[in-house]
Design an enzyme around this catalytic site. Structure first.
Site, PDB file in Angstrom:
ATOM      1  CB  SER A   1      -1.017  -0.582   1.433  1.00  0.00           C
ATOM      2  OG  SER A   1      -1.957   0.493   1.404  1.00  0.00           O
TER       3      SER A   1
ATOM      4  CB  ILE B   1       4.378 -12.141  -9.396  1.00  0.00           C
ATOM      5  CG1 ILE B   1       4.060 -12.611  -8.507  1.00  0.00           C
ATOM      6  CG2 ILE B   1       4.017 -11.399  -9.883  1.00  0.00           C
ATOM      7  CD1 ILE B   1       2.880 -11.931  -7.382  1.00  0.00           C
TER       8      ILE B   1
ATOM      9  CE1 TYR C   1       4.531   1.653   8.224  1.00  0.00           C
ATOM     10  CE2 TYR C   1       5.950   3.240   9.969  1.00  0.00           C
ATOM     11  CZ  TYR C   1       6.178   2.271   8.918  1.00  0.00           C
ATOM     12  OH  TYR C   1       6.980   1.906   7.869  1.00  0.00           O
TER      13      TYR C   1
END
Length: 536
Positions: free
Chosen positions: A220, A274, A457
């Site tokens: 994010s 990936i 956070y």
């Protein structure tokens, strides 16, 4: 918004990022350390890389030669200097371990495939011969996601994807771009910017982290209020596994069963590698507007952020620092400890888009914030935040060298539970570190918001006492236990890795763990992919 230009040098083996960007401690920070946590700067001599003793490579000559043939001799590396650079991520525990004068662990070889076929061939070989494989992007993990854990395997290799660094296509009509997994954040912006587009994903790891890493960890970015999380941006991806390749994402949305893209996003290299990602992109914004705000206390500010988010007025960046973080000026990293911006809590807003859209969203947001107790501070603090927003990890290096313990952790919860969760984690950290003989400075901010909740956070600074590795492990365990007990998620965007793995059963339940194990058994039957991470 501004981003770094050009290629950055490789990260230092025992610190964050570019050595030239290191942040020496200012006199204000030194004073703060002494007053707040009792640390009197006593920097120890740094361990030189040529003095580091690594565990000898356990890869047999036959396997080394076979892998070199598969990937190319120049791209199969077993020299200690290459192994050291891939010995793990950049958490505080990683950096403390690299101060050890004893024998340190490292992968047995570094493989750098040049295309998907090479990745597939390597995975088949390693699966057949039971060699563990750790996929590696920018090396920025802070949760043990890159630790070369052998487990039951005789050897472990790192699969560095830096050569998969292409922009394969840009569909300007649909607003989509296809990237190789090894493209870094700055290179993605450079490649897109040359054609008038931007991805808009700016986590603190932006300078070094990669497209594949963003997807593998469900990242994010700091602009998430405007552009969403990275999983919101992913329209398709290709994942190579030991048993075949998954090519997912046929259309923008589909009702063709569960969305398998979301099963692979956040899988942390445990299900497959990936190699390519198709992403939603947008035109480079024509206008940007900044404004900082002060709120009398954290709860008033959080309520104001909730009102903005639930009304959907649309800031690109929406952040709130608590009293402690505001008091030491942490949000504007270049002047930490030098001045106090406000006696309350600092909030940052940034708006991007067309000139008309920016002005309308700014006006609506400003009205909401003012009505809920906010006082405008103008654009200065917001611009200062943007200028220094990738700099905090450099400061951590200097704090660790000075004898301080410094680390971050994060979680998320519903708006109604924010006060309870914040208090529980703060108390757990304070008590755990006090038990080791040091006061702690615990700071917190909200940086990612949703209609129903937000992230928290935390930044923690304390004095190093005894064995600082065990000291932080005890504090992190206390914090994680508190997060689970208070109803938060064990990780909002740092991922699971090895560090959060003990709490995954609490997060998804025993049946959920069995589902993850079933997927693992199907895609990686030999269990070679990133062992010791994600799945309990």
């Amino acid at each position: 918004m501004t981003q770094p230009e050009g290629l950055l040098p490789p990260m230092k083996w025992n610190a964050w990022g570019d050595p030239a960007a290191a942040k020496p401690l200012s006199e204000g920070i030194r004073t703060l350390l002494k007053q707040a946590v009792g640390v009197d700067d006593s920097a120890a001599a740094e361990l030189e890389p040529d003095r580091v003793r690594l565990r000898p490579s356990a890869l047999s000559r036959a396997h080394r030669e076979a892998l070199a043939e598969l990937v190319g001799a120049a791209y199969c590396r077993t020299e200690d200097r290459d192994r050291l650079l891939h010995a793990g991520g950049k958490s505080t525990l990683d950096l403390l371990r690299r101060k050890d004068t004893g024998v340190q662990d490292a992968p047995d070889a570094i493989l750098l495939p040049g295309d998907e076929d090479a990745v597939a061939t390597i995975l088949r070989y390693c699966s057949h011969h039971r060699i563990a494989v750790v996929p590696f992007g920018g090396g920025t993990s802070v949760v043990g996601g890159l630790d070369p854990i052998r487990g039951e395997f005789p050897a472990v290799v790192t699969l560095d994807l830096c050569r998969l660094d292409q922009l394969f296509s840009l569909d300007e009509v649909s607003g989509q771009a296809v990237f190789g997994a090894g493209v870094t954040g700055p290179d993605a912006e450079r490649l897109l910017g040359a054609q008038g587009f931007s991805l808009g994903h700016f986590p603190q790891s932006f300078e070094y982290a990669t497209i594949g890493g963003f997807a593998a960890t469900r990242s994010s970015g700091q602009d998430s209020a405007g552009y969403g999380r990275f999983n919101d941006m992913v329209r398709g991806l290709r994942v190579v596994t030991p048993v075949g390749t998954l090519d997912l994402g046929r259309a923008p949305e589909s009702a063709a069963g569960p969305d398998l893209r979301q099963l692979l996003i956040g899988s942390e290299g445990a299900f497959g590698v990936i190699t390519r990602v198709r992403l939603r992109v947008h035109r480079v914004p024509e206008a940007v507007r900044y404004e900082a705000w002060s709120f009398p206390d954290f709860q008033t500010g959080a309520d104001a952020l909730r009102a903005v988010t639930q009304t959907a007025t649309g800031p690109t960046v929406l952040r709130l620092s608590d009293e402690a973080e505001t008091g030491v000026n942490l949000a504007t990293t270049d002047a930490i400890g030098e001045s106090q911006i406000t006696g309350g809590c600092l909030a940052i807003t940034v708006f991007e888009g067309s000139a008309e859209h920016v002005e309308s969203r700014h006006a609506e947001t400003s009205t909401l914030l003012a009505a809920r107790g906010g006082t405008s501070l103008g654009d200065g603090p917001a611009r200062a935040w943007e200028h220094g927003r990738f700099g905090a990890p450099y400061l951590r290096d200097s704090l660790l060298s000075a004898g301080a313990l410094c680390e971050t952790l994060e979680t998320a919860t519903d708006w109604s539970n924010i006060p309870t969760l914040k208090a529980a984690v703060t108390q757990a950290l304070t008590d755990a570190l006090a038990a080791t003989g040091t006061p702690a400075l615990v700071m917190c901010h909200i940086s990612h918001v949703y209609p129903t909740g937000a992230s928290l956070y935390f930044t923690v600074v304390a004095g190093q006492r005894g064995n600082p590795i065990e000291q932080w492990r005890a504090a992190k365990k206390a914090a994680c236990d508190a997060i689970v007990a208070a109803g938060g998620t064990i990780t909002h965007h740092h991922a699971v890795g090895a560090d959060h793995r003990p709490w995954m059963s609490d997060e998804v339940g025993e049946l959920g763990v069995r589902v993850l194990r079933a997927v693992k058994a199907t895609l990686d039957p030999a269990g070679i992919l990133n062992p010791g991470k994600l799945i309990p």
